[in-house]
Scaffold this active site. Structure first.
Site, mmCIF file in Angstrom:
data_model
loop_
_atom_site.group_PDB
_atom_site.id
_atom_site.type_symbol
_atom_site.label_atom_id
_atom_site.label_comp_id
_atom_site.label_asym_id
_atom_site.label_seq_id
_atom_site.Cartn_x
_atom_site.Cartn_y
_atom_site.Cartn_z
ATOM 1 N N GLU A 70 -131.612 -119.144 -48.744
ATOM 2 C CA GLU A 70 -132.464 -120.320 -48.903
ATOM 3 C C GLU A 70 -131.737 -121.414 -49.669
ATOM 4 O O GLU A 70 -130.698 -121.181 -50.291
ATOM 5 C CB GLU A 70 -133.770 -119.931 -49.612
ATOM 6 C CG GLU A 70 -134.632 -119.026 -48.754
ATOM 7 C CD GLU A 70 -135.958 -118.666 -49.397
ATOM 8 O OE1 GLU A 70 -136.140 -118.889 -50.618
ATOM 9 O OE2 GLU A 70 -136.814 -118.134 -48.665
ATOM 10 N N CYS A 106 -132.185 -118.115 -41.912
ATOM 11 C CA CYS A 106 -132.888 -116.824 -41.883
ATOM 12 C C CYS A 106 -131.892 -115.677 -41.729
ATOM 13 O O CYS A 106 -130.797 -115.857 -41.190
ATOM 14 C CB CYS A 106 -133.854 -116.780 -40.713
ATOM 15 S SG CYS A 106 -135.115 -118.062 -40.726
ATOM 16 N N GLU A 156 -132.033 -113.260 -39.689
ATOM 17 C CA GLU A 156 -131.776 -112.969 -38.278
ATOM 18 C C GLU A 156 -130.656 -113.851 -37.734
ATOM 19 O O GLU A 156 -129.741 -113.386 -37.054
ATOM 20 C CB GLU A 156 -133.040 -113.201 -37.435
ATOM 21 C CG GLU A 156 -134.222 -112.369 -37.848
ATOM 22 C CD GLU A 156 -135.149 -113.097 -38.830
ATOM 23 O OE1 GLU A 156 -134.652 -113.632 -39.845
ATOM 24 O OE2 GLU A 156 -136.361 -113.109 -38.582
ATOM 25 N N CYS A 207 -138.879 -116.073 -36.930
ATOM 26 C CA CYS A 207 -139.498 -117.395 -36.757
ATOM 27 C C CYS A 207 -139.115 -117.952 -35.380
ATOM 28 O O CYS A 207 -138.261 -117.411 -34.677
ATOM 29 C CB CYS A 207 -139.050 -118.334 -37.880
ATOM 30 S SG CYS A 207 -137.351 -118.932 -37.721
ATOM 31 N N CYS A 210 -135.363 -118.627 -34.852
ATOM 32 C CA CYS A 210 -134.575 -117.406 -34.645
ATOM 33 C C CYS A 210 -134.835 -116.809 -33.267
ATOM 34 O O CYS A 210 -133.919 -116.310 -32.615
ATOM 35 C CB CYS A 210 -134.898 -116.383 -35.732
ATOM 36 S SG CYS A 210 -134.188 -116.824 -37.333
#
Ligand code: ZN
Length: 131
Positions: free
Chosen positions: A44, A53, A55, A87, A90
């Site tokens: 982040e 992310c 992923e 999300c 991703c």
């Protein structure tokens, strides 16, 4: 490799997550069709749109190693009792390489549910749109 083996790798990756804002501490383990596995974790940033992310971090690691075909992705949420699915961004990135990839969505107690990416991203936008 069993589902649990892949999940354990996602759990291990989550320990390096940098997630001071969401506090989700996500980890991902991506199994390629040749059996190799690449992991990623949440990174982040105070400028939230600059975050990545777990992923997508795993996908980038795999692609950097020359791998473009994926079999399964385990995604683990260290601090959530929800089955965190990837999300939308991703899902789109995964669809570029493997629309049929299986997603193992793992909550903090280790229980998981499985989805096919195609079920979570129907009518996906793909490179076929450029043909
Ligand atoms: Zn994502």
């Amino acid at each position: 490799m069993t589902d649990r083996d892949l999940i354990n790798m996602a759990v291990e990756a989550s320990k390096n997550a940098y997630a001071p804002y969401s506090r989700l501490g996500m980890g991902a383990a991506l199994e390629c069709t040749d059996g190799t596995v690449y992991t990623g974790c949440t990174v982040e940033n105070a400028a939230l749109s600059s975050s990545i992310c777990a992923e997508r971090a795993a996908v980038c690691a795999a692609v950097a190693a020359g791998k473009h075909r994926f079999r399964r992705l385990a995604v683990y949420a260290a601090n959530s009792m929800s089955y965190c699915t990837p999300c939308g961004e991703c899902r789109q990135v995964l669809s570029e390489f493997s629309p049929e990839v299986e997603l193992l969505c793992v909550r903090s107690d280790g229980r998981y549910v499985s989805y096919k990416l195609r079920a979570l991203l129907p009518n996906m936008y793909s490179k076929e749109h450029f043909e």
